[in-house]
Design a protein around this motif. Sequence first.
Motif, PDB file in Angstrom:
ATOM      1  N   GLN A  18       0.823  -1.212   0.000  1.00 19.67           N
ATOM      2  CA  GLN A  18       0.000   0.000   0.000  1.00 19.67           C
ATOM      3  C   GLN A  18       0.857   1.261   0.000  1.00 19.67           C
ATOM      4  O   GLN A  18       0.384   2.352  -0.309  1.00 19.67           O
ATOM      5  CB  GLN A  18      -0.953  -0.001   1.204  1.00 19.67           C
ATOM      6  N   GLN A  19       2.140   1.132   0.323  1.00 22.32           N
ATOM      7  CA  GLN A  19       3.026   2.294   0.320  1.00 22.32           C
ATOM      8  C   GLN A  19       3.481   2.652  -1.100  1.00 22.32           C
ATOM      9  O   GLN A  19       4.081   3.706  -1.296  1.00 22.32           O
ATOM     10  CB  GLN A  19       4.240   2.024   1.209  1.00 22.32           C
ATOM     11  N   GLY A  20       3.219   1.755  -2.059  1.00 18.43           N
ATOM     12  CA  GLY A  20       3.593   2.032  -3.433  1.00 18.43           C
ATOM     13  C   GLY A  20       4.265   0.852  -4.094  1.00 18.43           C
ATOM     14  O   GLY A  20       5.489   0.825  -4.224  1.00 18.43           O
ATOM     15  N   MET A  21       3.473  -0.132  -4.538  1.00 13.60           N
ATOM     16  CA  MET A  21       4.037  -1.342  -5.139  1.00 13.60           C
ATOM     17  C   MET A  21       2.928  -2.039  -5.918  1.00 13.60           C
ATOM     18  O   MET A  21       1.965  -2.537  -5.322  1.00 13.60           O
ATOM     19  CB  MET A  21       4.575  -2.260  -4.038  1.00 13.60           C
ATOM     20  N   ASP A  22       3.050  -2.070  -7.236  1.00 14.83           N
ATOM     21  CA  ASP A  22       1.995  -2.700  -8.026  1.00 14.83           C
ATOM     22  C   ASP A  22       2.209  -4.213  -8.086  1.00 14.83           C
ATOM     23  O   ASP A  22       3.165  -4.747  -7.521  1.00 14.83           O
ATOM     24  CB  ASP A  22       1.893  -2.079  -9.418  1.00 14.83           C
ATOM     25  N   PHE A  23       1.301  -4.897  -8.811  1.00 12.02           N
ATOM     26  CA  PHE A  23       1.392  -6.356  -8.831  1.00 12.02           C
ATOM     27  C   PHE A  23       2.679  -6.832  -9.475  1.00 12.02           C
ATOM     28  O   PHE A  23       3.317  -7.777  -8.990  1.00 12.02           O
ATOM     29  CB  PHE A  23       0.196  -6.967  -9.578  1.00 12.02           C
ATOM     30  N   ALA A  24       3.078  -6.212 -10.590  1.00 15.54           N
ATOM     31  CA  ALA A  24       4.294  -6.648 -11.276  1.00 15.54           C
ATOM     32  C   ALA A  24       5.510  -6.542 -10.359  1.00 15.54           C
ATOM     33  O   ALA A  24       6.380  -7.432 -10.353  1.00 15.54           O
ATOM     34  CB  ALA A  24       4.501  -5.820 -12.541  1.00 15.54           C
ATOM     35  N   GLN A  25       5.580  -5.485  -9.574  1.00 16.22           N
ATOM     36  CA  GLN A  25       6.701  -5.325  -8.642  1.00 16.22           C
ATOM     37  C   GLN A  25       6.665  -6.386  -7.547  1.00 16.22           C
ATOM     38  O   GLN A  25       7.699  -6.939  -7.169  1.00 16.22           O
ATOM     39  CB  GLN A  25       6.659  -3.924  -8.034  1.00 16.22           C
ATOM     40  N   GLN A  26       5.479  -6.673  -7.040  1.00 13.02           N
ATOM     41  CA  GLN A  26       5.365  -7.715  -6.020  1.00 13.02           C
ATOM     42  C   GLN A  26       5.750  -9.078  -6.577  1.00 13.02           C
ATOM     43  O   GLN A  26       6.444  -9.864  -5.924  1.00 13.02           O
ATOM     44  CB  GLN A  26       3.940  -7.752  -5.469  1.00 13.02           C
ATOM     45  N   ALA A  27       5.309  -9.368  -7.804  1.00  9.08           N
ATOM     46  CA  ALA A  27       5.632 -10.653  -8.415  1.00  9.08           C
ATOM     47  C   ALA A  27       7.139 -10.785  -8.610  1.00  9.08           C
ATOM     48  O   ALA A  27       7.725 -11.848  -8.345  1.00  9.08           O
ATOM     49  CB  ALA A  27       4.906 -10.797  -9.749  1.00  9.08           C
ATOM     50  N   ALA A  28       7.783  -9.723  -9.079  1.00  9.96           N
ATOM     51  CA  ALA A  28       9.223  -9.774  -9.290  1.00  9.96           C
ATOM     52  C   ALA A  28       9.956  -9.997  -7.976  1.00  9.96           C
ATOM     53  O   ALA A  28      10.897 -10.804  -7.896  1.00  9.96           O
ATOM     54  CB  ALA A  28       9.699  -8.481  -9.964  1.00  9.96           C
ATOM     55  N   THR A  29       9.535  -9.311  -6.920  1.00  9.62           N
ATOM     56  CA  THR A  29      10.190  -9.471  -5.620  1.00  9.62           C
ATOM     57  C   THR A  29       9.975 -10.877  -5.069  1.00  9.62           C
ATOM     58  O   THR A  29      10.895 -11.483  -4.513  1.00  9.62           O
ATOM     59  CB  THR A  29       9.659  -8.415  -4.630  1.00  9.62           C
TER      60      THR A  29
ATOM     61  N   GLN B 136       9.508 -13.594  -6.800  1.00 13.04           N
ATOM     62  CA  GLN B 136      10.309 -14.520  -7.596  1.00 13.04           C
ATOM     63  C   GLN B 136      11.784 -14.439  -7.231  1.00 13.04           C
ATOM     64  O   GLN B 136      12.473 -15.467  -7.157  1.00 13.04           O
ATOM     65  CB  GLN B 136      10.086 -14.238  -9.084  1.00 13.04           C
ATOM     66  N   VAL B 137      12.286 -13.229  -6.985  1.00 14.78           N
ATOM     67  CA  VAL B 137      13.674 -13.091  -6.539  1.00 14.78           C
ATOM     68  C   VAL B 137      13.850 -13.751  -5.177  1.00 14.78           C
ATOM     69  O   VAL B 137      14.832 -14.469  -4.935  1.00 14.78           O
ATOM     70  CB  VAL B 137      14.087 -11.607  -6.495  1.00 14.78           C
ATOM     71  N   ALA B 138      12.895 -13.525  -4.260  1.00 10.79           N
ATOM     72  CA  ALA B 138      12.970 -14.147  -2.935  1.00 10.79           C
ATOM     73  C   ALA B 138      13.007 -15.664  -3.048  1.00 10.79           C
ATOM     74  O   ALA B 138      13.782 -16.338  -2.352  1.00 10.79           O
ATOM     75  CB  ALA B 138      11.781 -13.708  -2.082  1.00 10.79           C
ATOM     76  N   GLU B 139      12.189 -16.219  -3.925  1.00 10.86           N
ATOM     77  CA  GLU B 139      12.170 -17.668  -4.126  1.00 10.86           C
ATOM     78  C   GLU B 139      13.512 -18.148  -4.672  1.00 10.86           C
ATOM     79  O   GLU B 139      14.062 -19.161  -4.204  1.00 10.86           O
ATOM     80  CB  GLU B 139      11.042 -18.044  -5.086  1.00 10.86           C
TER      81      GLU B 139
ATOM     82  N   LEU C 146       0.292 -14.458  -7.478  1.00 11.08           N
ATOM     83  CA  LEU C 146       1.624 -14.930  -7.099  1.00 11.08           C
ATOM     84  C   LEU C 146       1.663 -16.457  -7.022  1.00 11.08           C
ATOM     85  O   LEU C 146       2.706 -17.068  -7.279  1.00 11.08           O
ATOM     86  CB  LEU C 146       2.033 -14.325  -5.752  1.00 11.08           C
ATOM     87  N   ALA C 147       0.549 -17.065  -6.656  1.00 19.43           N
ATOM     88  CA  ALA C 147       0.498 -18.526  -6.579  1.00 19.43           C
ATOM     89  C   ALA C 147       0.830 -19.158  -7.922  1.00 19.43           C
ATOM     90  O   ALA C 147       1.415 -20.251  -7.982  1.00 19.43           O
ATOM     91  CB  ALA C 147      -0.884 -18.982  -6.112  1.00 19.43           C
ATOM     92  N   LEU C 148       0.465 -18.475  -9.012  1.00 21.12           N
ATOM     93  CA  LEU C 148       0.698 -19.002 -10.352  1.00 21.12           C
ATOM     94  C   LEU C 148       2.053 -18.603 -10.917  1.00 21.12           C
ATOM     95  O   LEU C 148       2.448 -19.105 -11.974  1.00 21.12           O
ATOM     96  CB  LEU C 148      -0.417 -18.526 -11.292  1.00 21.12           C
ATOM     97  N   ARG C 149       2.755 -17.709 -10.215  1.00 16.86           N
ATOM     98  CA  ARG C 149       4.049 -17.233 -10.713  1.00 16.86           C
ATOM     99  C   ARG C 149       5.218 -17.701  -9.850  1.00 16.86           C
ATOM    100  O   ARG C 149       6.358 -17.325 -10.103  1.00 16.86           O
ATOM    101  CB  ARG C 149       4.042 -15.707 -10.793  1.00 16.86           C
ATOM    102  N   THR C 150       4.925 -18.486  -8.829  1.00 18.98           N
ATOM    103  CA  THR C 150       5.968 -19.061  -7.981  1.00 18.98           C
ATOM    104  C   THR C 150       5.688 -20.557  -7.857  1.00 18.98           C
ATOM    105  O   THR C 150       4.632 -21.044  -8.250  1.00 18.98           O
ATOM    106  CB  THR C 150       5.970 -18.406  -6.590  1.00 18.98           C
ATOM    107  N   SER C 151       6.656 -21.277  -7.276  1.00 15.70           N
ATOM    108  CA  SER C 151       6.466 -22.728  -7.202  1.00 15.70           C
ATOM    109  C   SER C 151       6.795 -23.335  -5.842  1.00 15.70           C
ATOM    110  O   SER C 151       6.292 -24.411  -5.521  1.00 15.70           O
ATOM    111  CB  SER C 151       7.312 -23.423  -8.272  1.00 15.70           C
ATOM    112  N   THR C 152       7.619 -22.692  -5.038  1.00 13.14           N
ATOM    113  CA  THR C 152       8.025 -23.315  -3.774  1.00 13.14           C
ATOM    114  C   THR C 152       7.831 -22.417  -2.560  1.00 13.14           C
ATOM    115  O   THR C 152       7.646 -22.909  -1.447  1.00 13.14           O
ATOM    116  CB  THR C 152       9.507 -23.731  -3.828  1.00 13.14           C
TER     117      THR C 152
END
Length: 308
Positions: free
Chosen positions: A10-21, A23-26, A61-67
């Motif tokens: 809510q501080q400023g992060m769209d879905f694409a940014q969340q998905a990228a983060t 995926q990097v975390a994974e 995110l469930a569909l863009r990550t695996s573990t």
Amino acid sequence: MDFRIFVEPQQGMDFAQQAATAQVAESLGYDGFFRSDHYLAVGPGPGLPGPTDSWVTLAGLALRTSTIRLGTLLSAATLRLPGPLSIQVAQVDEMSGGRVELGLGAGWYEEEHAAYGIPFPARRFGPLEEQLQILRGLWATPAGKTFDFAGEHYRLTGCPALPKPVQRPHPPIIVGGRGPRRTPELAARYADEYNVGFVRPEVARAQFDRVRDACRALGRDSGTPVLSVALVACCGSTPAAVTARAHRMERGEAELRATGLTGSPAELVDKIGRYREAGVERVYLQLLEPEDYDHMELIAHQVIPQTR
């Protein structure tokens, strides 16, 4: 001890940014990616491009990550109705292959309720407890049976209690907060994990003791709820790097050092050790600059291996 990434979109992060983060975390081996559940920025700042719904986001995110584990820290009971929430969580659990967790709290941010036309109740712990009862009851109802509930705040009649989550008996439930009485009681009665955020080790220890005492009073094994903390992370290879990162986060370095994980990798390892001694089993690393992937990599490579 395991480590999860925690962001405040809510501080400023769209879905694409969340998905990228996520995926990097994974890819870096973090155990989870968790997000807040707010519809309005907290504090100053425009919060652009605007809020994203936590459970809609987690479905994507469930569909863009695996573990990696996925969840909320914490969904606000004041923003949700328990019946639809049970469907949302179960559906995301199925979409993720059984990787979702539900953090649920009483809610506190009255301004976001006013901004989006959502009622803000004068009493919040009663609705939270009923939501916890309903969620567990719905997920425990055998297929083919119906669930009924008559409480002060919610009433369900003939609910088919579907769909069922993949994880059985249900996805892990996290209860969090700093309250000295009701929160520990609710965690002991309903939660698989208790979380307290942004406190020193001695404060965390005191809260954990209250949860353990509440478990014993209920006849529950006091070692069964996972005990966790959420802490702001600000790590740097040099003092100058720490100061620069704190400046970009728009936080004072002294403030971050007081109740966060701030300093060199060695300093973070030492402070995590103190939290471990206080009883912490899991750490949510709040990233105030979530697209700083070098930061995530530094912690993953130079801090976490020394604390496992």
